[in-house]
Design a protein around this motif. Sequence first.
Motif, PDB file in Angstrom:
ATOM      1  N   MET A 136       0.862  -1.181   0.000  1.00  0.00           N
ATOM      2  CA  MET A 136       0.000   0.000   0.000  1.00  0.00           C
ATOM      3  C   MET A 136       0.899   1.231   0.000  1.00  0.00           C
ATOM      4  O   MET A 136       1.793   1.347   0.835  1.00  0.00           O
ATOM      5  CB  MET A 136      -0.891  -0.012   1.237  1.00  0.00           C
ATOM      6  N   ILE A 137       0.668   2.135  -0.948  1.00  0.00           N
ATOM      7  CA  ILE A 137       1.450   3.366  -1.052  1.00  0.00           C
ATOM      8  C   ILE A 137       0.486   4.538  -1.001  1.00  0.00           C
ATOM      9  O   ILE A 137      -0.456   4.610  -1.796  1.00  0.00           O
ATOM     10  CB  ILE A 137       2.259   3.408  -2.357  1.00  0.00           C
ATOM     11  N   THR A 138       0.728   5.432  -0.065  1.00  0.00           N
ATOM     12  CA  THR A 138      -0.062   6.652   0.052  1.00  0.00           C
ATOM     13  C   THR A 138       0.857   7.817  -0.251  1.00  0.00           C
ATOM     14  O   THR A 138       1.963   7.891   0.283  1.00  0.00           O
ATOM     15  CB  THR A 138      -0.633   6.797   1.480  1.00  0.00           C
ATOM     16  N   SER A 139       0.422   8.718  -1.131  1.00  0.00           N
ATOM     17  CA  SER A 139       1.269   9.864  -1.487  1.00  0.00           C
ATOM     18  C   SER A 139       0.492  11.165  -1.295  1.00  0.00           C
ATOM     19  O   SER A 139      -0.715  11.214  -1.486  1.00  0.00           O
ATOM     20  CB  SER A 139       1.743   9.752  -2.935  1.00  0.00           C
ATOM     21  N   LYS A 140       1.261  12.183  -0.893  1.00  0.00           N
ATOM     22  CA  LYS A 140       0.678  13.527  -0.776  1.00  0.00           C
ATOM     23  C   LYS A 140       1.807  14.542  -0.823  1.00  0.00           C
ATOM     24  O   LYS A 140       2.956  14.237  -0.547  1.00  0.00           O
ATOM     25  CB  LYS A 140      -0.136  13.678   0.510  1.00  0.00           C
ATOM     26  N   GLY A 141       1.438  15.758  -1.204  1.00  0.00           N
ATOM     27  CA  GLY A 141       2.380  16.865  -1.229  1.00  0.00           C
ATOM     28  C   GLY A 141       1.860  17.990  -0.362  1.00  0.00           C
ATOM     29  O   GLY A 141       0.649  18.188  -0.245  1.00  0.00           O
ATOM     30  N   TYR A 142       2.797  18.713   0.259  1.00  0.00           N
ATOM     31  CA  TYR A 142       2.394  19.835   1.109  1.00  0.00           C
ATOM     32  C   TYR A 142       3.556  20.814   1.230  1.00  0.00           C
ATOM     33  O   TYR A 142       4.709  20.461   0.994  1.00  0.00           O
ATOM     34  CB  TYR A 142       1.946  19.355   2.490  1.00  0.00           C
ATOM     35  N   GLY A 143       3.222  22.041   1.562  1.00  0.00           N
ATOM     36  CA  GLY A 143       4.249  23.058   1.746  1.00  0.00           C
ATOM     37  C   GLY A 143       3.708  24.429   1.422  1.00  0.00           C
ATOM     38  O   GLY A 143       2.499  24.661   1.416  1.00  0.00           O
ATOM     39  N   GLU A 144       4.631  25.330   1.119  1.00  0.00           N
ATOM     40  CA  GLU A 144       4.267  26.712   0.849  1.00  0.00           C
ATOM     41  C   GLU A 144       4.761  27.106  -0.545  1.00  0.00           C
ATOM     42  O   GLU A 144       5.899  26.848  -0.900  1.00  0.00           O
ATOM     43  CB  GLU A 144       4.904  27.621   1.907  1.00  0.00           C
ATOM     44  N   LEU A 145       3.871  27.716  -1.316  1.00  0.00           N
ATOM     45  CA  LEU A 145       4.197  28.240  -2.646  1.00  0.00           C
ATOM     46  C   LEU A 145       3.770  29.690  -2.704  1.00  0.00           C
ATOM     47  O   LEU A 145       2.604  29.996  -2.430  1.00  0.00           O
ATOM     48  CB  LEU A 145       3.484  27.453  -3.749  1.00  0.00           C
ATOM     49  N   GLN A 146       4.695  30.560  -3.037  1.00  0.00           N
ATOM     50  CA  GLN A 146       4.413  31.994  -3.170  1.00  0.00           C
ATOM     51  C   GLN A 146       3.681  32.531  -1.939  1.00  0.00           C
ATOM     52  O   GLN A 146       2.703  33.273  -2.042  1.00  0.00           O
ATOM     53  CB  GLN A 146       3.620  32.263  -4.442  1.00  0.00           C
ATOM     54  N   GLY A 147       4.148  32.092  -0.757  1.00  0.00           N
ATOM     55  CA  GLY A 147       3.579  32.592   0.495  1.00  0.00           C
ATOM     56  C   GLY A 147       2.260  31.978   0.909  1.00  0.00           C
ATOM     57  O   GLY A 147       1.698  32.345   1.930  1.00  0.00           O
ATOM     58  N   GLU A 148       1.740  31.038   0.132  1.00  0.00           N
ATOM     59  CA  GLU A 148       0.470  30.394   0.460  1.00  0.00           C
ATOM     60  C   GLU A 148       0.681  28.934   0.796  1.00  0.00           C
ATOM     61  O   GLU A 148       1.459  28.246   0.146  1.00  0.00           O
ATOM     62  CB  GLU A 148      -0.491  30.472  -0.728  1.00  0.00           C
ATOM     63  N   SER A 149      -0.036  28.454   1.796  1.00  0.00           N
ATOM     64  CA  SER A 149       0.014  27.048   2.167  1.00  0.00           C
ATOM     65  C   SER A 149      -0.709  26.215   1.091  1.00  0.00           C
ATOM     66  O   SER A 149      -1.811  26.550   0.684  1.00  0.00           O
ATOM     67  CB  SER A 149      -0.667  26.859   3.517  1.00  0.00           C
ATOM     68  N   LYS A 150      -0.057  25.159   0.626  1.00  0.00           N
ATOM     69  CA  LYS A 150      -0.629  24.298  -0.417  1.00  0.00           C
ATOM     70  C   LYS A 150      -0.593  22.849   0.032  1.00  0.00           C
ATOM     71  O   LYS A 150       0.317  22.416   0.734  1.00  0.00           O
ATOM     72  CB  LYS A 150       0.172  24.406  -1.722  1.00  0.00           C
ATOM     73  N   LYS A 151      -1.613  22.093  -0.384  1.00  0.00           N
ATOM     74  CA  LYS A 151      -1.706  20.671  -0.120  1.00  0.00           C
ATOM     75  C   LYS A 151      -2.288  19.989  -1.354  1.00  0.00           C
ATOM     76  O   LYS A 151      -3.239  20.489  -1.938  1.00  0.00           O
ATOM     77  CB  LYS A 151      -2.640  20.428   1.060  1.00  0.00           C
ATOM     78  N   THR A 152      -1.710  18.853  -1.739  1.00  0.00           N
ATOM     79  CA  THR A 152      -2.270  18.093  -2.854  1.00  0.00           C
ATOM     80  C   THR A 152      -3.292  17.092  -2.315  1.00  0.00           C
ATOM     81  O   THR A 152      -3.396  16.884  -1.104  1.00  0.00           O
ATOM     82  CB  THR A 152      -1.169  17.306  -3.603  1.00  0.00           C
ATOM     83  N   SER A 153      -3.975  16.468  -3.207  1.00  0.00           N
ATOM     84  CA  SER A 153      -4.856  15.365  -2.823  1.00  0.00           C
ATOM     85  C   SER A 153      -3.991  14.212  -2.333  1.00  0.00           C
ATOM     86  O   SER A 153      -2.847  14.061  -2.745  1.00  0.00           O
ATOM     87  CB  SER A 153      -5.660  14.878  -4.022  1.00  0.00           C
ATOM     88  N   THR A 154      -4.546  13.389  -1.480  1.00  0.00           N
ATOM     89  CA  THR A 154      -3.867  12.173  -1.055  1.00  0.00           C
ATOM     90  C   THR A 154      -4.261  11.068  -2.024  1.00  0.00           C
ATOM     91  O   THR A 154      -5.444  10.840  -2.277  1.00  0.00           O
ATOM     92  CB  THR A 154      -4.275  11.781   0.382  1.00  0.00           C
ATOM     93  N   LEU A 155      -3.251  10.408  -2.590  1.00  0.00           N
ATOM     94  CA  LEU A 155      -3.485   9.307  -3.528  1.00  0.00           C
ATOM     95  C   LEU A 155      -3.090   7.998  -2.866  1.00  0.00           C
ATOM     96  O   LEU A 155      -2.119   7.957  -2.096  1.00  0.00           O
ATOM     97  CB  LEU A 155      -2.668   9.508  -4.804  1.00  0.00           C
ATOM     98  N   ARG A 156      -3.821   6.952  -3.158  1.00  0.00           N
ATOM     99  CA  ARG A 156      -3.530   5.631  -2.603  1.00  0.00           C
ATOM    100  C   ARG A 156      -3.392   4.632  -3.746  1.00  0.00           C
ATOM    101  O   ARG A 156      -4.204   4.624  -4.662  1.00  0.00           O
ATOM    102  CB  ARG A 156      -4.640   5.205  -1.649  1.00  0.00           C
ATOM    103  N   HIS A 157      -2.372   3.796  -3.614  1.00  0.00           N
ATOM    104  CA  HIS A 157      -2.110   2.778  -4.632  1.00  0.00           C
ATOM    105  C   HIS A 157      -1.914   1.434  -3.942  1.00  0.00           C
ATOM    106  O   HIS A 157      -1.329   1.361  -2.872  1.00  0.00           O
ATOM    107  CB  HIS A 157      -0.847   3.115  -5.425  1.00  0.00           C
ATOM    108  N   MET A 158      -2.374   0.383  -4.593  1.00  0.00           N
ATOM    109  CA  MET A 158      -2.242  -0.969  -4.054  1.00  0.00           C
ATOM    110  C   MET A 158      -1.553  -1.835  -5.094  1.00  0.00           C
ATOM    111  O   MET A 158      -1.932  -1.825  -6.268  1.00  0.00           O
ATOM    112  CB  MET A 158      -3.635  -1.521  -3.745  1.00  0.00           C
ATOM    113  N   ILE A 159      -0.534  -2.559  -4.665  1.00  0.00           N
ATOM    114  CA  ILE A 159       0.151  -3.530  -5.516  1.00  0.00           C
ATOM    115  C   ILE A 159       0.028  -4.868  -4.795  1.00  0.00           C
ATOM    116  O   ILE A 159       0.508  -5.008  -3.668  1.00  0.00           O
ATOM    117  CB  ILE A 159       1.632  -3.150  -5.720  1.00  0.00           C
ATOM    118  N   ASP A 160      -0.628  -5.836  -5.423  1.00  0.00           N
ATOM    119  CA  ASP A 160      -0.839  -7.133  -4.771  1.00  0.00           C
ATOM    120  C   ASP A 160       0.483  -7.807  -4.424  1.00  0.00           C
ATOM    121  O   ASP A 160       0.641  -8.338  -3.329  1.00  0.00           O
ATOM    122  CB  ASP A 160      -1.667  -8.067  -5.652  1.00  0.00           C
TER     123      ASP A 160
END
Length: 133
Positions: free
Chosen positions: A44-68
Amino acid sequence: MKKDIDFQKVTGVKIAIAKEETSNGPEWAVYLINLNLIELKTVMITSKGYGELQGESKKTSTLRHMIDELGPQAVAKVEPIDPALFALTNEFWVSYYILDQIFDKKFIFTSGSFDPGFIQLIPEIGLEGVLHS
């Protein structure tokens, strides 16, 4: 609860973000690399991005991936990634089983991870990018 689970130390598993040259130009993707001599199961892999861009707080969607199953010394392409996200912190949480034991690790790529000095050839996939172990 998570605190009650005996997680073993992760070895032989890496995450790479690498660039592939295509007819449409360079395309970046995230890869999971298993260097172990045994397969990983129920990955199971969960990915997300977060931080600050041009003085604004940014967050990406959380994505989930499954590899049997990811075979011994094998590589799986997990997801494409837009280079615009390299300015954020990119987090990949990987959980998997080897036999009946669960393993769990968080891989974090900061915005500085993609500076030209850190880009290298990743032999396991034959592409240039950034490797995290």
